[in-house]
Write a protein that holds these residues in place. Structure first.
Motif, short mmCIF file in Angstrom:
data_model
loop_
_atom_site.label_atom_id
_atom_site.label_comp_id
_atom_site.label_asym_id
_atom_site.label_seq_id
_atom_site.Cartn_x
_atom_site.Cartn_y
_atom_site.Cartn_z
N GLU A 35 -12.64 6.95 7.11
CA GLU A 35 -13.60 6.13 7.87
C GLU A 35 -13.90 4.79 7.19
O GLU A 35 -14.46 3.89 7.81
N ASP A 36 -13.49 4.63 5.94
CA ASP A 36 -13.73 3.39 5.21
C ASP A 36 -12.54 2.44 5.24
O ASP A 36 -12.61 1.34 4.71
N VAL A 37 -11.44 2.87 5.86
CA VAL A 37 -10.22 2.05 5.89
C VAL A 37 -10.33 1.01 6.98
O VAL A 37 -10.67 1.31 8.13
N GLU A 38 -10.03 -0.24 6.64
CA GLU A 38 -10.06 -1.34 7.60
C GLU A 38 -8.74 -1.36 8.36
O GLU A 38 -7.67 -1.21 7.77
N VAL A 91 -2.17 2.26 3.56
CA VAL A 91 -3.46 1.85 3.01
C VAL A 91 -3.31 1.41 1.56
O VAL A 91 -2.42 1.87 0.85
N LYS A 92 -4.19 0.52 1.14
CA LYS A 92 -4.15 0.04 -0.23
C LYS A 92 -4.55 1.13 -1.21
O LYS A 92 -3.97 1.26 -2.27
N ASN A 93 -5.58 1.91 -0.85
CA ASN A 93 -6.06 2.97 -1.73
C ASN A 93 -5.98 4.30 -0.98
O ASN A 93 -6.84 4.60 -0.16
N THR A 129 0.21 6.95 4.30
CA THR A 129 -0.63 8.14 4.30
C THR A 129 -0.46 8.98 5.57
O THR A 129 -0.93 10.11 5.63
N GLY A 181 0.82 -1.20 0.00
CA GLY A 181 0.00 0.00 0.00
C GLY A 181 0.86 1.25 0.00
O GLY A 181 2.03 1.21 -0.32
N LYS A 218 -6.74 7.18 -1.77
CA LYS A 218 -7.83 8.10 -2.06
C LYS A 218 -9.13 7.72 -1.33
O LYS A 218 -10.12 8.44 -1.39
N GLU A 219 -9.09 6.60 -0.62
CA GLU A 219 -10.26 6.13 0.12
C GLU A 219 -10.50 7.01 1.35
O GLU A 219 -9.55 7.51 1.96
N ASN A 220 -11.76 7.21 1.71
CA ASN A 220 -12.09 7.98 2.90
C ASN A 220 -11.55 7.29 4.15
O ASN A 220 -11.63 6.06 4.26
#
Length: 74
Positions: A65-68, A57-59, A40, A37, A61-63
């Motif tokens: 609150e959506d990160v596991e 993180v893998k993405n 960030t 990843g 650009k992901e929000n």
């Protein structure tokens, strides 16, 4: 049956801490070249305890609150 005592995937993730290029927006790869990843966030403990935390993180650009959450601890 022989039991594995080391989870190789977690070991590879933990070893990325020693990558000299760990900084914001750095693409993190294991020693084998598997992409994990992007960094960030970097937190350096200011109390002298020596703690460092990298948010990978893998993405990127992901929000937030959506990160596991997953942890690799040695």
């Amino acid at each position: 049956m022989i039991k594995d005592y080391v989870n190789d995937k977690n070991l590879q993730i933990a070893m990325t801490e020693y990558d000299s290029e760990m900084d914001l927006d750095h693409v993190v790869k294991t020693q084998r070249g598997d992409q994990l990843g992007t960094v960030t966030q970097v937190y350096n403990n200011t109390t002298g305890a020596g703690e460092q935390v990298y948010a990978v993180v893998k993405n990127p650009k992901e929000n937030a609150e959506d990160v596991e959450e997953n942890y690799a601890i040695l």
